[in-house]
Design a protein around this motif. Structure first.
Motif, PDB file in Angstrom:
ATOM      1  N   GLU A 134       0.835  -1.199   0.000  1.00  0.00           N
ATOM      2  CA  GLU A 134       0.000   0.000   0.000  1.00  0.00           C
ATOM      3  C   GLU A 134       0.874   1.255   0.000  1.00  0.00           C
ATOM      4  O   GLU A 134       0.586   2.213  -0.719  1.00  0.00           O
ATOM      5  N   GLY A 135       1.934   1.234   0.793  1.00  0.00           N
ATOM      6  CA  GLY A 135       2.829   2.381   0.829  1.00  0.00           C
ATOM      7  C   GLY A 135       3.503   2.620  -0.510  1.00  0.00           C
ATOM      8  O   GLY A 135       3.562   3.748  -0.996  1.00  0.00           O
ATOM      9  N   LYS A 136       4.007   1.553  -1.105  1.00  0.00           N
ATOM     10  CA  LYS A 136       4.700   1.674  -2.391  1.00  0.00           C
ATOM     11  C   LYS A 136       3.783   2.226  -3.473  1.00  0.00           C
ATOM     12  O   LYS A 136       4.190   3.059  -4.281  1.00  0.00           O
ATOM     13  N   SER A 137       2.546   1.755  -3.474  1.00  0.00           N
ATOM     14  CA  SER A 137       1.606   2.204  -4.513  1.00  0.00           C
ATOM     15  C   SER A 137       0.878   3.482  -4.110  1.00  0.00           C
ATOM     16  O   SER A 137       0.161   4.056  -4.924  1.00  0.00           O
ATOM     17  N   ASN A 138       1.081   3.914  -2.858  1.00  0.00           N
ATOM     18  CA  ASN A 138       0.408   5.095  -2.317  1.00  0.00           C
ATOM     19  C   ASN A 138      -1.111   4.958  -2.453  1.00  0.00           C
ATOM     20  O   ASN A 138      -1.812   5.903  -2.767  1.00  0.00           O
ATOM     21  N   THR A 139      -1.584   3.726  -2.232  1.00  0.00           N
ATOM     22  CA  THR A 139      -2.994   3.402  -2.387  1.00  0.00           C
ATOM     23  C   THR A 139      -3.411   2.434  -1.284  1.00  0.00           C
ATOM     24  O   THR A 139      -2.725   1.439  -1.049  1.00  0.00           O
ATOM     25  N   LEU A 140      -4.527   2.697  -0.653  1.00  0.00           N
ATOM     26  CA  LEU A 140      -5.077   1.743   0.296  1.00  0.00           C
ATOM     27  C   LEU A 140      -5.759   0.632  -0.499  1.00  0.00           C
ATOM     28  O   LEU A 140      -6.516   0.899  -1.421  1.00  0.00           O
ATOM     29  N   ILE A 141      -5.463  -0.605  -0.146  1.00  0.00           N
ATOM     30  CA  ILE A 141      -5.942  -1.749  -0.917  1.00  0.00           C
ATOM     31  C   ILE A 141      -7.000  -2.497  -0.107  1.00  0.00           C
ATOM     32  O   ILE A 141      -6.692  -3.034   0.965  1.00  0.00           O
ATOM     33  N   PRO A 142      -8.233  -2.551  -0.620  1.00  0.00           N
ATOM     34  CA  PRO A 142      -9.294  -3.196   0.154  1.00  0.00           C
ATOM     35  C   PRO A 142      -9.272  -4.722   0.127  1.00  0.00           C
ATOM     36  O   PRO A 142      -9.811  -5.352   1.007  1.00  0.00           O
ATOM     37  N   PHE A 143      -8.667  -5.329  -0.853  1.00  0.00           N
ATOM     38  CA  PHE A 143      -8.682  -6.786  -0.977  1.00  0.00           C
ATOM     39  C   PHE A 143      -7.292  -7.348  -0.726  1.00  0.00           C
ATOM     40  O   PHE A 143      -6.561  -7.702  -1.632  1.00  0.00           O
ATOM     41  N   SER A 144      -6.930  -7.450   0.537  1.00  0.00           N
ATOM     42  CA  SER A 144      -5.571  -7.821   0.909  1.00  0.00           C
ATOM     43  C   SER A 144      -5.187  -9.217   0.453  1.00  0.00           C
ATOM     44  O   SER A 144      -4.041  -9.473   0.112  1.00  0.00           O
TER      45      SER A 144
END
Length: 179
Positions: A134-144
């Protein structure tokens, strides 16, 4: 004479460590992991103290939690992301200067508390991997689960697993904070 105090290190006291040490990614992504890890330390009894000296050990554990995360980022190559915020040399020197001779033992306690909390070494790695993704993509990911499953053939994840599973870790040989 030392004053005797008893209690658990509170979340309001832990907030300082979250704010000061867990600024690795935009959007406070590493701070989310800090609070899960703090719960693991609480559950493992590693935030309980009965004296000023024991309270200092709790504080050192929280700093070492950040060092642990930073080192994971190094071994998994997440530190190469354009979004990763490196610690500067002065900050690293300050962190290292304040380490006790027992830092290696405290790091091992942290690792064991995380394993106990999450239930398995692989789950600890997967949680760290998800957070760093998530940090690398600067995106919160809902489907871990998708992120974790898609990372199973990743050489960088394998390197992080070798580091975590092998655990021949000491402050002196941590690559992420070496200068």
């Amino acid at each position: 004479m030392n004053r005797i105090t008893k209690g658990f290190f509170t979340e309001s006291e832990a907030k300082y460590f979250e704010e000061h040490f867990f600024n690795f990614w935009p959007k406070n992504i590493a701070k989310r992991w800090f609070w899960m890890a703090f719960q693991a330390l609480e559950k493992g009894g590693l935030t309980y103290f009965e004296s000023d000296e024991e309270e200092m050990i709790v504080k050192e554990r929280l700093v070492l939690l950040a060092v642990f995360y930073y080192e994971f980022c190094h071994h998994s190559a997440f530190h190469e992301s354009e979004h990763f915020n490196y610690w500067d040399e002065d900050f690293i020197n300050e962190v290292k200067k304040d380490m006790s001779p027992n830092a290696d033992d405290l790091l091992f306690e942290i690792k064991m508390a995380l394993i106990q909390y999450f239930g398995d070494e692989q789950i600890v790695i997967d949680e760290l991997w998800l957070n760093c993704t998530e940090g690398k993509s600067n995106t919160l990911i809902p489907f871990s689960k998708v992120v974790i499953e898609n990372s199973n053939d990743n050489i960088n994840k394998e390197d992080a697993e070798v580091w975590f599973f092998g655990w021949n870790v000491s402050i002196d040989n941590m690559e992420g904070i070496s200068l």
